[in-house]
Every structure is written in structure tokens, then in C-alpha cells.
Design a protein around this motif. Structure first.
Motif, PDB file in Angstrom:
ATOM      1  N   GLY A  39       0.978  -0.824   0.353  1.00  0.00           N
ATOM      2  CA  GLY A  39      -0.020   0.395  -0.328  1.00  0.00           C
ATOM      3  C   GLY A  39       0.968   1.334  -0.106  1.00  0.00           C
ATOM      4  O   GLY A  39      -0.121   2.211  -0.220  1.00  0.00           O
ATOM      5  N   ASN A  40       2.062   1.368  -0.118  1.00  0.00           N
ATOM      6  CA  ASN A  40       3.069   2.405  -0.470  1.00  0.00           C
ATOM      7  C   ASN A  40       4.127   2.585  -1.087  1.00  0.00           C
ATOM      8  O   ASN A  40       3.837   1.542  -1.495  1.00  0.00           O
ATOM      9  CB  ASN A  40       3.605   2.973   1.299  1.00  0.00           C
ATOM     10  N   GLY A  41       4.467   3.883  -1.921  1.00  0.00           N
ATOM     11  CA  GLY A  41       5.207   3.720  -2.144  1.00  0.00           C
ATOM     12  C   GLY A  41       6.866   3.465  -2.167  1.00  0.00           C
ATOM     13  O   GLY A  41       6.818   2.811  -0.633  1.00  0.00           O
ATOM     14  N   ARG A  42       7.937   3.405  -3.301  1.00  0.00           N
ATOM     15  CA  ARG A  42       9.467   2.432  -2.381  1.00  0.00           C
ATOM     16  C   ARG A  42       9.894   3.658  -2.084  1.00  0.00           C
ATOM     17  O   ARG A  42       9.775   4.939  -2.844  1.00  0.00           O
ATOM     18  CB  ARG A  42       9.544   2.290  -3.859  1.00  0.00           C
ATOM     19  N   GLU A  43      10.884   3.171  -1.437  1.00  0.00           N
ATOM     20  CA  GLU A  43      11.606   3.961  -0.152  1.00  0.00           C
ATOM     21  C   GLU A  43      12.965   4.228  -0.633  1.00  0.00           C
ATOM     22  O   GLU A  43      13.190   2.858  -0.703  1.00  0.00           O
ATOM     23  CB  GLU A  43      11.185   4.423   1.698  1.00  0.00           C
ATOM     24  N   ALA A  44      13.872   5.049  -0.761  1.00  0.00           N
ATOM     25  CA  ALA A  44      14.620   4.874  -1.425  1.00  0.00           C
ATOM     26  C   ALA A  44      15.617   4.853   0.073  1.00  0.00           C
ATOM     27  O   ALA A  44      15.455   5.932   0.865  1.00  0.00           O
ATOM     28  CB  ALA A  44      15.553   6.254  -1.731  1.00  0.00           C
ATOM     29  N   LEU A  45      16.410   4.181   0.319  1.00  0.00           N
ATOM     30  CA  LEU A  45      17.164   3.415   1.416  1.00  0.00           C
ATOM     31  C   LEU A  45      18.924   4.049   1.203  1.00  0.00           C
ATOM     32  O   LEU A  45      19.207   4.540   1.931  1.00  0.00           O
ATOM     33  CB  LEU A  45      17.380   2.171   1.509  1.00  0.00           C
ATOM     34  N   ALA A  46      19.821   3.958   0.372  1.00  0.00           N
ATOM     35  CA  ALA A  46      20.799   3.890  -0.219  1.00  0.00           C
ATOM     36  C   ALA A  46      21.184   4.054  -1.649  1.00  0.00           C
ATOM     37  O   ALA A  46      20.592   3.262  -2.217  1.00  0.00           O
ATOM     38  CB  ALA A  46      21.939   3.128   0.178  1.00  0.00           C
ATOM     39  N   ALA A  47      22.022   4.912  -2.084  1.00  0.00           N
ATOM     40  CA  ALA A  47      22.649   4.794  -3.303  1.00  0.00           C
ATOM     41  C   ALA A  47      24.009   5.038  -2.950  1.00  0.00           C
ATOM     42  O   ALA A  47      24.098   5.707  -2.856  1.00  0.00           O
ATOM     43  CB  ALA A  47      21.825   5.766  -4.345  1.00  0.00           C
ATOM     44  N   ASN A  58      19.899   7.586   3.428  1.00  0.00           N
ATOM     45  CA  ASN A  58      19.063   7.980   4.171  1.00  0.00           C
ATOM     46  C   ASN A  58      19.190   8.335   4.939  1.00  0.00           C
ATOM     47  O   ASN A  58      19.477   8.400   6.204  1.00  0.00           O
ATOM     48  CB  ASN A  58      17.341   7.035   3.940  1.00  0.00           C
ATOM     49  N   GLY A  59      18.832   9.475   5.321  1.00  0.00           N
ATOM     50  CA  GLY A  59      18.574  10.826   6.748  1.00  0.00           C
ATOM     51  C   GLY A  59      17.409  10.478   7.788  1.00  0.00           C
ATOM     52  O   GLY A  59      18.120  11.039   8.586  1.00  0.00           O
ATOM     53  N   PHE A  60      16.398  10.315   7.169  1.00  0.00           N
ATOM     54  CA  PHE A  60      15.725   9.817   8.552  1.00  0.00           C
ATOM     55  C   PHE A  60      15.548   9.552   9.470  1.00  0.00           C
ATOM     56  O   PHE A  60      16.089   8.125   9.504  1.00  0.00           O
ATOM     57  CB  PHE A  60      14.699   9.535   7.765  1.00  0.00           C
ATOM     58  N   ASP A  61      15.458   9.267  10.406  1.00  0.00           N
ATOM     59  CA  ASP A  61      15.644   9.289  12.021  1.00  0.00           C
ATOM     60  C   ASP A  61      14.919   7.467  11.679  1.00  0.00           C
ATOM     61  O   ASP A  61      15.701   6.877  12.659  1.00  0.00           O
ATOM     62  CB  ASP A  61      15.128   9.653  12.634  1.00  0.00           C
ATOM     63  N   SER A  62      14.223   6.846  10.876  1.00  0.00           N
ATOM     64  CA  SER A  62      14.048   5.506  10.917  1.00  0.00           C
ATOM     65  C   SER A  62      14.446   4.592  10.788  1.00  0.00           C
ATOM     66  O   SER A  62      14.562   3.448  10.815  1.00  0.00           O
ATOM     67  CB  SER A  62      12.558   5.670  10.127  1.00  0.00           C
ATOM     68  N   VAL A  63      15.766   5.573  10.193  1.00  0.00           N
ATOM     69  CA  VAL A  63      16.611   4.173   8.854  1.00  0.00           C
ATOM     70  C   VAL A  63      18.373   4.883   9.498  1.00  0.00           C
ATOM     71  O   VAL A  63      19.741   3.789   8.763  1.00  0.00           O
ATOM     72  CB  VAL A  63      16.868   4.165   7.852  1.00  0.00           C
ATOM     73  N   PHE A  67      21.460   1.666   7.950  1.00  0.00           N
ATOM     74  CA  PHE A  67      21.313   1.085   6.876  1.00  0.00           C
ATOM     75  C   PHE A  67      23.324   1.581   6.062  1.00  0.00           C
ATOM     76  O   PHE A  67      23.359   2.432   6.259  1.00  0.00           O
ATOM     77  CB  PHE A  67      21.044   1.050   5.761  1.00  0.00           C
ATOM     78  N   THR A  68      24.446   0.523   5.220  1.00  0.00           N
ATOM     79  CA  THR A  68      24.924   1.038   4.798  1.00  0.00           C
ATOM     80  C   THR A  68      25.057   0.198   3.215  1.00  0.00           C
ATOM     81  O   THR A  68      25.055  -0.852   3.504  1.00  0.00           O
ATOM     82  CB  THR A  68      26.172   1.113   5.688  1.00  0.00           C
ATOM     83  N   ILE A  69      25.329   1.035   2.104  1.00  0.00           N
ATOM     84  CA  ILE A  69      25.197   0.824   0.029  1.00  0.00           C
ATOM     85  C   ILE A  69      27.428   0.707   0.519  1.00  0.00           C
ATOM     86  O   ILE A  69      27.444   1.307   1.336  1.00  0.00           O
ATOM     87  CB  ILE A  69      24.794   1.546  -0.131  1.00  0.00           C
ATOM     88  N   SER A  70      26.948  -0.763   0.087  1.00  0.00           N
ATOM     89  CA  SER A  70      28.474  -0.221  -0.918  1.00  0.00           C
ATOM     90  C   SER A  70      28.604  -2.027  -2.389  1.00  0.00           C
ATOM     91  O   SER A  70      27.465  -2.023  -2.015  1.00  0.00           O
ATOM     92  CB  SER A  70      29.907  -1.375   0.247  1.00  0.00           C
ATOM     93  N   GLN A  71      29.923  -1.645  -2.740  1.00  0.00           N
ATOM     94  CA  GLN A  71      29.413  -2.251  -3.887  1.00  0.00           C
ATOM     95  C   GLN A  71      31.055  -3.180  -4.172  1.00  0.00           C
ATOM     96  O   GLN A  71      31.819  -2.581  -3.958  1.00  0.00           O
ATOM     97  CB  GLN A  71      29.526  -1.416  -5.436  1.00  0.00           C
TER      98      GLN A  71
END
Length: 125
Positions: A39-47, A58-63, A67-71
Motif C-alpha cells: 500500500g506504500n510507494g518505494r522508499e529510497a534507502l541508499a544509492a 537516507n537521513g530520516f531517523d527511521s533508518v 543501513f550502509t551501501i557498498s559495492q
């Protein structure tokens, strides 16, 4: 054509950690992780851009800070390390890839052309 496949989802207790992995094949200049609940849209977490010079989280307090992205481009892999997981983190997690400039930020789902099928993360209290 760009192909993506996520792995690493599953069930975990609150406070635990998971590392999501995504294999990305094909020409692209940026990758991102999103999540979505019913029921919700896609929330961006990291890029991250292909060269790894630019990242966004994502700098919102919820996350924020969890969360950490790497490649690892030698392995065609992008990762999302998640720690201190909470029940509200339960969602379908998607990796995405696109071409073009790394901005705009925050990433929008519409900025990414190619998507994996998603991996479910369930966090129990």
C-alpha cells in the motif's frame, strides 16, 4: 539490458543484522536500494555511483546510521548492510540500477530503470 537479482533477505529478530546482496549485470552508472510495504510507494534507502565516489544514505531517523551501501564491481555486486533491525523495517527490499547522473537526490524510483524482483525482510519483536 541490465539484470538484477537480490538475495539475503529472511526473518530476523529485532536488533539483529542482515546483509542484502544484489548481482547487477549490464551497463549502468548508479545503483540504489529501495524498500516497499503493501500500500506504500518505494522508499529510497541508499544509492551509490558506479565509481563509488558518491554515496547517499537516507537521513530520516527511521533508518539513519543503520543501513550502509557498498559495492564490489569486480563481482558485479551491490550490498546493503542493515543493523539494529526493527519490526518496522519489515518490507520487500529492491535493488535498482540506472544510467545517467547520480543526482537528483534523494533518489526517486523513477530515476532507476532496472529493478530486481525483491527480497523479503521480516523483523520480529
Amino acid at each position: 539490458q541490465v539484470h538484477l537479482m537480490e538475495s539475503g533477505g529472511g526473518s530476523v529478530q529485532a536488533g539483529g543484522s542482515l546483509r542484502l546482496s544484489c548481482v547487477v549485470s549490464g551497463d549502468h552508472s548508479k545503483k540504489a536500494w529501495f524498500r516497499q510495504t503493501p500500500g506504500n510507494g518505494r522508499e529510497a534507502l541508499a544509492a551509490i555511483d558506479f565509481g563509488g565516489r558518491n554515496t547517499w544514505h537516507n537521513g530520516f531517523d527511521s533508518v539513519k546510521g543503520r543501513f550502509t551501501i557498498s559495492q564490489d564491481n569486480s563481482k558485479n555486486m551491490v550490498y546493503l548492510q542493515m543493523k539494529n533491525l526493527k519490526p518496522e523495517d519489515s518490507a520487500m527490499y529492491y535493488c535498482a540500477a540506472g544510467r545517467g547522473a547520480f543526482p537528483p537526490l534523494p533518489p526517486r524510483a523513477s530515476d532507476y530503470t532496472y529493478w530486481g524482483q525483491g527480497t523479503q525482510v521480516t523483523v520480529s519483536s
